[in-house]
Write a protein that holds these residues in place. Structure first.
Motif, PDB file in Angstrom:
ATOM      1  N   TYR A 161       4.187   6.474   6.928  1.00 44.30           N
ATOM      2  CA  TYR A 161       3.805   5.244   6.242  1.00 44.30           C
ATOM      3  C   TYR A 161       5.002   4.462   5.694  1.00 44.30           C
ATOM      4  N   GLY A 162       6.171   5.083   5.686  1.00 41.82           N
ATOM      5  CA  GLY A 162       7.371   4.400   5.190  1.00 41.82           C
ATOM      6  C   GLY A 162       7.450   4.337   3.676  1.00 41.82           C
ATOM      7  N   THR A 163       6.692   5.176   2.996  1.00 43.26           N
ATOM      8  CA  THR A 163       6.679   5.193   1.533  1.00 43.26           C
ATOM      9  C   THR A 163       7.975   5.809   1.018  1.00 43.26           C
ATOM     10  N   VAL A 164       8.622   5.117   0.083  1.00 40.82           N
ATOM     11  CA  VAL A 164       9.883   5.596  -0.494  1.00 40.82           C
ATOM     12  C   VAL A 164       9.579   6.350  -1.786  1.00 40.82           C
ATOM     13  N   LEU A 165      10.198   7.536  -1.900  1.00 39.52           N
ATOM     14  CA  LEU A 165      10.064   8.350  -3.102  1.00 39.52           C
ATOM     15  C   LEU A 165      11.445   8.534  -3.706  1.00 39.52           C
TER      16      LEU A 165
END
Length: 116
Positions: A109-113
């Motif tokens: 999803y390309g979610t940055v953490l």
């Protein structure tokens, strides 16, 4: 003279191949020597109490806790290989790209953490 030239060329070729092989071996970009918690950076307050965004906890013993949004944390294991973290929990595999020592990105999803 011709034999010396062949030996020199062979030596140079082996030297170049050795350098290429050694440089292609990646070191892990993230070392987990203590518990590290990464949380989603762009997750706003949706007003829904069970929507917390992504969270990934890595422990030094290879254990991971992953929260792929919602409110259920899944326990699993992880491996770090170069710039990739692979987490296996509840028959699901999650992949994260290591951006830096403090940021990772979930691959699907390309979610940055970010490290907390």
């Amino acid at each position: 003279m011709n034999q010396k030239l062949t030996v020199i060329r062979t030596f140079i070729a082996l030297f170049i191949i050795s350098i290429f092989l050694l440089s292609s071996c990646k070191k892990d970009q993230l070392i987990v020597d203590q518990e590290k918690v990464f949380i989603q950076v762009d997750h706003g307050d949706s007003g829904f109490p069970y929507n917390s965004g992504w969270q990934l906890t890595l422990k030094p013993d290879g254990i991971a806790d992953v929260l792929p949004t919602g409110d259920i944390v899944w326990r699993g294991t992880y491996k770090i290989s170069g710039s990739l973290i692979t987490v296996k929990a509840d028959n699901v595999t999650y992949k994260f790209e290591i951006i830096s020592k403090t940021e990772i990105k979930e691959k699907t999803y390309g979610t940055v953490l970010k490290l907390q």
